[in-house]
Design a protein around this motif. Structure first.
Motif, PDB file in Angstrom:
ATOM      1  N   LEU A 111      30.383 -10.823  53.569  1.00  0.00           N
ATOM      2  CA  LEU A 111      31.184 -11.875  54.183  1.00  0.00           C
ATOM      3  C   LEU A 111      31.239 -13.080  53.254  1.00  0.00           C
ATOM      4  O   LEU A 111      30.306 -13.337  52.504  1.00  0.00           O
ATOM      5  CB  LEU A 111      30.581 -12.279  55.529  1.00  0.00           C
ATOM      6  CG  LEU A 111      30.457 -11.157  56.559  1.00  0.00           C
ATOM      7  CD1 LEU A 111      29.714 -11.660  57.783  1.00  0.00           C
ATOM      8  CD2 LEU A 111      31.817 -10.638  56.942  1.00  0.00           C
ATOM      9  N   VAL A 112      32.322 -13.817  53.331  1.00  0.00           N
ATOM     10  CA  VAL A 112      32.490 -14.992  52.482  1.00  0.00           C
ATOM     11  C   VAL A 112      32.277 -16.244  53.321  1.00  0.00           C
ATOM     12  O   VAL A 112      32.843 -16.375  54.398  1.00  0.00           O
ATOM     13  CB  VAL A 112      33.902 -15.015  51.857  1.00  0.00           C
ATOM     14  CG1 VAL A 112      34.105 -16.275  51.044  1.00  0.00           C
ATOM     15  CG2 VAL A 112      34.122 -13.785  51.004  1.00  0.00           C
ATOM     16  N   ILE A 168      33.099 -19.931  53.774  1.00  0.00           N
ATOM     17  CA  ILE A 168      34.160 -20.842  53.357  1.00  0.00           C
ATOM     18  C   ILE A 168      33.623 -22.272  53.384  1.00  0.00           C
ATOM     19  O   ILE A 168      33.110 -22.719  54.406  1.00  0.00           O
ATOM     20  CB  ILE A 168      35.376 -20.749  54.307  1.00  0.00           C
ATOM     21  CG1 ILE A 168      35.803 -19.299  54.523  1.00  0.00           C
ATOM     22  CG2 ILE A 168      36.523 -21.607  53.792  1.00  0.00           C
ATOM     23  CD1 ILE A 168      36.159 -18.553  53.285  1.00  0.00           C
ATOM     24  N   ARG A 204      37.982 -25.493  54.937  1.00  0.00           N
ATOM     25  CA  ARG A 204      38.276 -25.243  56.357  1.00  0.00           C
ATOM     26  C   ARG A 204      38.956 -26.448  56.985  1.00  0.00           C
ATOM     27  O   ARG A 204      39.899 -26.310  57.764  1.00  0.00           O
ATOM     28  CB  ARG A 204      36.989 -24.914  57.110  1.00  0.00           C
ATOM     29  CG  ARG A 204      36.378 -23.591  56.728  1.00  0.00           C
ATOM     30  CD  ARG A 204      35.266 -23.175  57.684  1.00  0.00           C
ATOM     31  NE  ARG A 204      34.327 -24.227  58.003  1.00  0.00           N
ATOM     32  CZ  ARG A 204      33.095 -24.330  57.514  1.00  0.00           C
ATOM     33  NH1 ARG A 204      32.653 -23.434  56.662  1.00  0.00           N
ATOM     34  NH2 ARG A 204      32.305 -25.303  57.870  1.00  0.00           N
ATOM     35  N   LEU A 215      43.803 -18.207  59.713  1.00  0.00           N
ATOM     36  CA  LEU A 215      42.793 -17.274  59.223  1.00  0.00           C
ATOM     37  C   LEU A 215      43.345 -16.289  58.200  1.00  0.00           C
ATOM     38  O   LEU A 215      42.730 -16.105  57.150  1.00  0.00           O
ATOM     39  CB  LEU A 215      42.118 -16.544  60.378  1.00  0.00           C
ATOM     40  CG  LEU A 215      41.084 -17.380  61.119  1.00  0.00           C
ATOM     41  CD1 LEU A 215      40.492 -16.589  62.274  1.00  0.00           C
ATOM     42  CD2 LEU A 215      39.992 -17.849  60.199  1.00  0.00           C
ATOM     43  N   PRO A 216      44.491 -15.656  58.448  1.00  0.00           N
ATOM     44  CA  PRO A 216      45.016 -14.769  57.403  1.00  0.00           C
ATOM     45  C   PRO A 216      45.277 -15.507  56.090  1.00  0.00           C
ATOM     46  O   PRO A 216      44.961 -15.000  55.018  1.00  0.00           O
ATOM     47  CB  PRO A 216      46.309 -14.229  58.003  1.00  0.00           C
ATOM     48  CG  PRO A 216      46.091 -14.298  59.468  1.00  0.00           C
ATOM     49  CD  PRO A 216      45.258 -15.542  59.681  1.00  0.00           C
ATOM     50  N   LEU A 273      43.765 -18.151  54.999  1.00  0.00           N
ATOM     51  CA  LEU A 273      42.464 -18.464  54.425  1.00  0.00           C
ATOM     52  C   LEU A 273      41.844 -17.227  53.778  1.00  0.00           C
ATOM     53  O   LEU A 273      41.368 -17.280  52.645  1.00  0.00           O
ATOM     54  CB  LEU A 273      41.529 -19.012  55.500  1.00  0.00           C
ATOM     55  CG  LEU A 273      40.112 -19.334  55.049  1.00  0.00           C
ATOM     56  CD1 LEU A 273      40.115 -20.481  54.047  1.00  0.00           C
ATOM     57  CD2 LEU A 273      39.247 -19.675  56.241  1.00  0.00           C
ATOM     58  N   PHE A 274      41.869 -16.112  54.485  1.00  0.00           N
ATOM     59  CA  PHE A 274      41.282 -14.885  53.947  1.00  0.00           C
ATOM     60  C   PHE A 274      41.992 -14.432  52.677  1.00  0.00           C
ATOM     61  O   PHE A 274      41.354 -13.988  51.726  1.00  0.00           O
ATOM     62  CB  PHE A 274      41.303 -13.766  54.986  1.00  0.00           C
ATOM     63  CG  PHE A 274      40.398 -14.007  56.161  1.00  0.00           C
ATOM     64  CD1 PHE A 274      39.214 -14.703  56.020  1.00  0.00           C
ATOM     65  CD2 PHE A 274      40.734 -13.538  57.408  1.00  0.00           C
ATOM     66  CE1 PHE A 274      38.374 -14.926  57.097  1.00  0.00           C
ATOM     67  CE2 PHE A 274      39.905 -13.750  58.499  1.00  0.00           C
ATOM     68  CZ  PHE A 274      38.722 -14.448  58.341  1.00  0.00           C
ATOM     69  N   ILE A 275      43.302 -14.538  52.670  1.00  0.00           N
ATOM     70  CA  ILE A 275      44.069 -14.137  51.489  1.00  0.00           C
ATOM     71  C   ILE A 275      43.722 -15.042  50.305  1.00  0.00           C
ATOM     72  O   ILE A 275      43.476 -14.572  49.195  1.00  0.00           O
ATOM     73  CB  ILE A 275      45.582 -14.177  51.788  1.00  0.00           C
ATOM     74  CG1 ILE A 275      45.935 -13.067  52.775  1.00  0.00           C
ATOM     75  CG2 ILE A 275      46.400 -14.059  50.510  1.00  0.00           C
ATOM     76  CD1 ILE A 275      47.310 -13.200  53.389  1.00  0.00           C
ATOM     77  N   VAL A 307      41.008 -16.925  49.859  1.00  0.00           N
ATOM     78  CA  VAL A 307      39.612 -16.740  49.454  1.00  0.00           C
ATOM     79  C   VAL A 307      39.452 -15.439  48.677  1.00  0.00           C
ATOM     80  O   VAL A 307      38.753 -15.395  47.663  1.00  0.00           O
ATOM     81  CB  VAL A 307      38.675 -16.764  50.685  1.00  0.00           C
ATOM     82  CG1 VAL A 307      37.284 -16.295  50.323  1.00  0.00           C
ATOM     83  CG2 VAL A 307      38.631 -18.159  51.274  1.00  0.00           C
ATOM     84  N   HIS A 308      40.098 -14.396  49.139  1.00  0.00           N
ATOM     85  CA  HIS A 308      40.023 -13.115  48.444  1.00  0.00           C
ATOM     86  C   HIS A 308      40.537 -13.258  47.009  1.00  0.00           C
ATOM     87  O   HIS A 308      39.920 -12.769  46.061  1.00  0.00           O
ATOM     88  CB  HIS A 308      40.833 -12.062  49.198  1.00  0.00           C
ATOM     89  CG  HIS A 308      40.761 -10.695  48.613  1.00  0.00           C
ATOM     90  ND1 HIS A 308      39.671  -9.881  48.778  1.00  0.00           N
ATOM     91  CD2 HIS A 308      41.634 -10.013  47.844  1.00  0.00           C
ATOM     92  CE1 HIS A 308      39.884  -8.744  48.136  1.00  0.00           C
ATOM     93  NE2 HIS A 308      41.071  -8.804  47.567  1.00  0.00           N
TER      94      HIS A 308
END
Length: 62
Positions: A8-9, A11, A16, A26-27, A29-31, A33-34
């Motif tokens: 898990l990452v 953040i 945030r 969230l999508p 952010l996840f994109i 961060v990835h």
């Protein structure tokens, strides 16, 4: 950003807080961060938003 033992990452708070309210925070952010963690390029139509949150990510916009 930190990756936990479970993959898990974590953040950072400043990222945030910058995301604010949006229909799909969230999508996004996840994109972002990835891409940042994996040192990947990111294709987006929202270049200013991603650039402000993830300055190290190379962005490609159509």
């Amino acid at each position: 950003m930190r990756v936990t033992i479970k993959g898990l990452v974590t953040i950072p708070r400043h990222i945030r807080e910058k995301l604010g309210t949006r229909l799909s925070p969230l999508p996004d952010l996840f994109i972002g961060v990835h891409a940042a963690v994996g040192k990947l390029e990111l294709i987006t139509r929202d270049k200013p938003r991603y650039k402000s949150y993830f300055p190290t990510v190379k962005l490609i916009s159509p």
